[in-house]
Design a protein around this motif. Structure first.
Motif, PDB file in Angstrom:
ATOM      1  N   ALA A 169      14.478   3.575   8.263  1.00 41.11           N
ATOM      2  CA  ALA A 169      13.032   3.758   8.157  1.00 41.11           C
ATOM      3  C   ALA A 169      12.376   2.438   7.780  1.00 41.11           C
ATOM      4  O   ALA A 169      12.853   1.729   6.919  1.00 41.11           O
ATOM      5  N   LEU A 170      11.278   2.133   8.459  1.00 44.40           N
ATOM      6  CA  LEU A 170      10.607   0.862   8.277  1.00 44.40           C
ATOM      7  C   LEU A 170       9.534   0.948   7.193  1.00 44.40           C
ATOM      8  O   LEU A 170       8.953   1.980   7.016  1.00 44.40           O
ATOM      9  N   GLY A 228      10.886   4.625  12.468  1.00 44.43           N
ATOM     10  CA  GLY A 228      10.672   5.621  11.430  1.00 44.43           C
ATOM     11  C   GLY A 228       9.864   4.944  10.349  1.00 44.43           C
ATOM     12  O   GLY A 228       9.537   3.764  10.475  1.00 44.43           O
ATOM     13  N   CYS A 229       9.504   5.666   9.295  1.00 46.17           N
ATOM     14  CA  CYS A 229       8.693   5.068   8.237  1.00 46.17           C
ATOM     15  C   CYS A 229       8.941   5.820   6.943  1.00 46.17           C
ATOM     16  O   CYS A 229       9.002   7.050   6.944  1.00 46.17           O
ATOM     17  N   LEU A 230       9.070   5.082   5.843  1.00 44.97           N
ATOM     18  CA  LEU A 230       9.283   5.738   4.547  1.00 44.97           C
ATOM     19  C   LEU A 230       8.083   6.601   4.170  1.00 44.97           C
ATOM     20  O   LEU A 230       8.210   7.515   3.368  1.00 44.97           O
ATOM     21  N   SER A 231       6.924   6.327   4.770  1.00 44.77           N
ATOM     22  CA  SER A 231       5.728   7.122   4.486  1.00 44.77           C
ATOM     23  C   SER A 231       5.540   8.285   5.457  1.00 44.77           C
ATOM     24  O   SER A 231       4.593   9.061   5.319  1.00 44.77           O
ATOM     25  N   GLN A 240       5.946  -6.276  12.469  1.00 42.48           N
ATOM     26  CA  GLN A 240       4.745  -5.736  13.116  1.00 42.48           C
ATOM     27  C   GLN A 240       4.417  -4.346  12.583  1.00 42.48           C
ATOM     28  O   GLN A 240       3.260  -4.009  12.361  1.00 42.48           O
ATOM     29  N   HIS A 241       5.446  -3.540  12.344  1.00 43.79           N
ATOM     30  CA  HIS A 241       5.262  -2.200  11.783  1.00 43.79           C
ATOM     31  C   HIS A 241       4.624  -2.294  10.382  1.00 43.79           C
ATOM     32  O   HIS A 241       3.658  -1.597  10.084  1.00 43.79           O
ATOM     33  N   GLU A 242       5.175  -3.188   9.554  1.00 45.06           N
ATOM     34  CA  GLU A 242       4.677  -3.314   8.179  1.00 45.06           C
ATOM     35  C   GLU A 242       3.260  -3.882   8.160  1.00 45.06           C
ATOM     36  O   GLU A 242       2.435  -3.483   7.341  1.00 45.06           O
ATOM     37  N   MET A 243       2.966  -4.812   9.074  1.00 43.79           N
ATOM     38  CA  MET A 243       1.630  -5.391   9.121  1.00 43.79           C
ATOM     39  C   MET A 243       0.583  -4.329   9.455  1.00 43.79           C
ATOM     40  O   MET A 243      -0.539  -4.389   8.973  1.00 43.79           O
ATOM     41  N   ASP A 244       0.963  -3.363  10.260  1.00 42.01           N
ATOM     42  CA  ASP A 244       0.054  -2.246  10.564  1.00 42.01           C
ATOM     43  C   ASP A 244      -0.379  -1.530   9.289  1.00 42.01           C
ATOM     44  O   ASP A 244      -1.530  -1.126   9.146  1.00 42.01           O
ATOM     45  N   HIS A 245       0.572  -1.370   8.345  1.00 43.12           N
ATOM     46  CA  HIS A 245       0.246  -0.680   7.083  1.00 43.12           C
ATOM     47  C   HIS A 245      -0.907  -1.370   6.354  1.00 43.12           C
ATOM     48  O   HIS A 245      -1.711  -0.718   5.698  1.00 43.12           O
ATOM     49  N   LEU A 246      -0.972  -2.700   6.471  1.00 45.47           N
ATOM     50  CA  LEU A 246      -2.003  -3.469   5.766  1.00 45.47           C
ATOM     51  C   LEU A 246      -3.388  -3.194   6.332  1.00 45.47           C
ATOM     52  O   LEU A 246      -4.403  -3.445   5.683  1.00 45.47           O
ATOM     53  N   ILE A 300       0.829  -1.217   0.000  1.00 50.54           N
ATOM     54  CA  ILE A 300       0.000   0.000   0.000  1.00 50.54           C
ATOM     55  C   ILE A 300       0.860   1.263   0.000  1.00 50.54           C
ATOM     56  O   ILE A 300       0.427   2.315  -0.462  1.00 50.54           O
ATOM     57  N   GLN A 301       2.101   1.151   0.457  1.00 53.63           N
ATOM     58  CA  GLN A 301       2.985   2.327   0.455  1.00 53.63           C
ATOM     59  C   GLN A 301       3.361   2.751  -0.965  1.00 53.63           C
ATOM     60  O   GLN A 301       3.820   3.868  -1.175  1.00 53.63           O
ATOM     61  N   VAL A 302       3.204   1.822  -1.924  1.00 53.85           N
ATOM     62  CA  VAL A 302       3.385   2.203  -3.327  1.00 53.85           C
ATOM     63  C   VAL A 302       2.029   2.188  -4.044  1.00 53.85           C
ATOM     64  O   VAL A 302       1.946   2.099  -5.262  1.00 53.85           O
TER      65      VAL A 302
HETATM   66 ZN    ZN Z   1       6.171   2.203   7.575  1.00 51.05          ZN
END
Ligand code: ZN
Length: 198
Positions: A197-198, A111-114, A153-159, A50-52
């Motif tokens: 950044a995650l 951190g986060c790339l988004s 866990q950080h990336e799963m939150d994005h989903l 989703i980040q892309v």
């Molecule tokens: Zn992120």
């Protein structure tokens, strides 16, 4: 090599709940390649589809230290990876990730790339057991701790349309969100500490 544009907060698409996949198509395999290219180019250690702008439940992760980081000086450096983390083949590609079990708790300046330039302390499970589908659509499970567990866990939150800045105190969260909405992002990290950044 195809780099995609990374969406940043407050882009509404980052709030979408991503859809599970039923099988891994050639298009999805191409997307995995693009996501890895995009993540490495941005010097990130994890990226959700989703980040892309692709609302499917897919993550790519690589928490291995960069070779340059490893031999920064001749002094013996502490190995940043745990034994469990090393057992997981990276880059990790996982569709439909689910946490089966989580234990303990750990805090990390995420951190986060988004949400570029922002770093905030977030609490996560210290150890997790997760399952999902690999790059070929085959089901697998993994156990990990260390940075890989935090990143997963950080990336799963994005989903689920969730960002790390939703996981901090309400006041702090509002302050950061308002600041970004008003002024956008600066060049330099807001906090001194510079993590991947995650
Ligand atoms: Zn992120």
């Amino acid at each position: 090599m195809a780099k995609r544009q990374i969406l940043t907060f407050p882009d509404a698409r980052l709030r979408e709940v991503s859809e599970p996949v039923s099988s891994v198509t050639p298009e999805m395999k191409a997307l995995v390649k693009d996501m890895l290219d995009t993540m490495y180019a941005a010097k990130g250690i994890g990226l959700a589809a989703i980040q892309v702008g692709e609302p499917i439940r897919l993550l790519v992760i690589d928490t291995r230290p960069l070779p340059a980081e490893k031999n920064q000086d001749s002094e013996e450096q502490e190995d940043p990876m745990t034994a469990l983390e090393k057992k997981v083949t990276q880059p990790l590609v996982i569709f439909n990730p689910e946490i089966i079990e989580g234990r303990g708790s750990v805090t990390y300046d995420e951190g986060c790339l988004s949400v570029p330039t922002y770093y905030e302390t977030v609490e996560r499970y210290q150890w997790i057991k997760a399952k999902g589908l690999d790059a070929d659509g085959k089901e697998f499970t993994l156990e990990t701790d260390g940075l890989l567990a935090i990143c997963l866990q950080h990336e799963m939150d994005h989903l689920d349309g969730k960002l790390f800045i939703d996981r901090i105190s309400f006041v702090r969260s509002q302050k950061i969100k308002n600041q970004i909405k008003k002024h956008g992002y600066g060049e330099k990290p807001v906090k001194k500490k510079e993590e991947s950044a995650l």
